[in-house]
Design a protein around this motif. Sequence first.
Motif, short mmCIF file in Angstrom:
data_model
loop_
_atom_site.label_atom_id
_atom_site.label_comp_id
_atom_site.label_asym_id
_atom_site.label_seq_id
_atom_site.Cartn_x
_atom_site.Cartn_y
_atom_site.Cartn_z
N ARG A 15 0.83 -1.21 0.00
CA ARG A 15 0.00 0.00 0.00
C ARG A 15 0.86 1.26 0.00
O ARG A 15 0.55 2.23 -0.67
N GLN A 16 1.95 1.26 0.76
CA GLN A 16 2.84 2.42 0.81
C GLN A 16 3.43 2.69 -0.56
O GLN A 16 3.46 3.83 -1.01
N VAL A 17 3.89 1.66 -1.23
CA VAL A 17 4.47 1.82 -2.57
C VAL A 17 3.38 2.28 -3.54
O VAL A 17 3.61 3.13 -4.38
N LEU A 18 2.17 1.74 -3.40
CA LEU A 18 1.06 2.15 -4.26
C LEU A 18 0.81 3.65 -4.13
O LEU A 18 0.71 4.36 -5.14
N ASP A 19 0.70 4.15 -2.91
CA ASP A 19 0.47 5.58 -2.70
C ASP A 19 1.56 6.43 -3.34
O ASP A 19 1.27 7.43 -4.00
N GLU A 20 2.82 6.02 -3.18
CA GLU A 20 3.93 6.77 -3.76
C GLU A 20 3.87 6.76 -5.29
O GLU A 20 4.03 7.80 -5.92
N ARG A 21 3.59 5.61 -5.88
CA ARG A 21 3.54 5.50 -7.34
C ARG A 21 2.35 6.27 -7.91
O ARG A 21 2.46 6.90 -8.96
N LEU A 22 1.19 6.19 -7.23
CA LEU A 22 0.03 6.95 -7.70
C LEU A 22 0.30 8.45 -7.63
O LEU A 22 -0.03 9.19 -8.56
N ASP A 23 0.89 8.90 -6.53
CA ASP A 23 1.23 10.32 -6.39
C ASP A 23 2.18 10.77 -7.49
O ASP A 23 2.00 11.82 -8.11
N ASP A 24 3.21 9.97 -7.76
CA ASP A 24 4.17 10.29 -8.83
C ASP A 24 3.48 10.34 -10.19
O ASP A 24 3.74 11.25 -10.99
N ALA A 25 2.61 9.37 -10.46
CA ALA A 25 1.91 9.33 -11.74
C ALA A 25 1.02 10.55 -11.91
O ALA A 25 1.00 11.18 -12.97
N VAL A 26 0.27 10.90 -10.87
CA VAL A 26 -0.62 12.06 -10.95
C VAL A 26 0.18 13.34 -11.16
O VAL A 26 -0.19 14.17 -12.00
N ARG A 27 1.27 13.50 -10.45
CA ARG A 27 2.10 14.71 -10.64
C ARG A 27 2.62 14.81 -12.08
O ARG A 27 2.59 15.88 -12.69
N GLY A 28 3.09 13.70 -12.62
CA GLY A 28 3.58 13.70 -14.00
C GLY A 28 2.49 14.01 -15.00
O GLY A 28 2.68 14.79 -15.94
N LEU A 29 1.31 13.42 -14.80
CA LEU A 29 0.20 13.67 -15.71
C LEU A 29 -0.32 15.10 -15.58
O LEU A 29 -0.75 15.70 -16.57
N GLN A 30 -0.27 15.66 -14.38
CA GLN A 30 -0.69 17.05 -14.19
C GLN A 30 0.17 17.99 -15.03
O GLN A 30 -0.34 18.94 -15.63
N GLN A 31 1.46 17.72 -15.09
CA GLN A 31 2.36 18.57 -15.89
C GLN A 31 2.00 18.49 -17.37
O GLN A 31 1.97 19.50 -18.06
N ILE A 32 1.70 17.28 -17.85
CA ILE A 32 1.31 17.11 -19.25
C ILE A 32 -0.04 17.79 -19.51
O ILE A 32 -0.23 18.48 -20.52
N ALA A 33 -0.99 17.62 -18.58
CA ALA A 33 -2.32 18.21 -18.74
C ALA A 33 -2.26 19.73 -18.80
O ALA A 33 -3.06 20.36 -19.50
N HIS A 50 -3.15 -3.36 -9.03
CA HIS A 50 -2.97 -3.07 -10.46
C HIS A 50 -3.87 -1.89 -10.84
O HIS A 50 -5.09 -1.99 -10.82
N TYR A 51 -3.22 -0.78 -11.19
CA TYR A 51 -3.90 0.47 -11.52
C TYR A 51 -3.33 1.04 -12.82
O TYR A 51 -2.21 0.72 -13.21
N THR A 52 -4.11 1.91 -13.45
CA THR A 52 -3.59 2.75 -14.51
C THR A 52 -3.97 4.19 -14.18
O THR A 52 -5.01 4.45 -13.56
#
Length: 69
Positions: A15-33, A50-52
Amino acid sequence: MTTATECIEIQVDSRQVLDERLDDAVRGLQQIAMETGTQGILLTRHKAGHYTAALSDQVPFGMTRELIH
């Protein structure tokens, strides 16, 4: 119809790794958006661990939504 210009797949066991990876993914996508200002972020849970994360024209710009399959 959803148009995703960028999609990040996330598979984890912790769960800890999931939260970190989701946060990183959202930050990266926010920059593109920010470049287009037309898409929001859709987080989809496919199964446990398993998330996208993807830009989606189904989500208003500036918003993040979660979909659980």
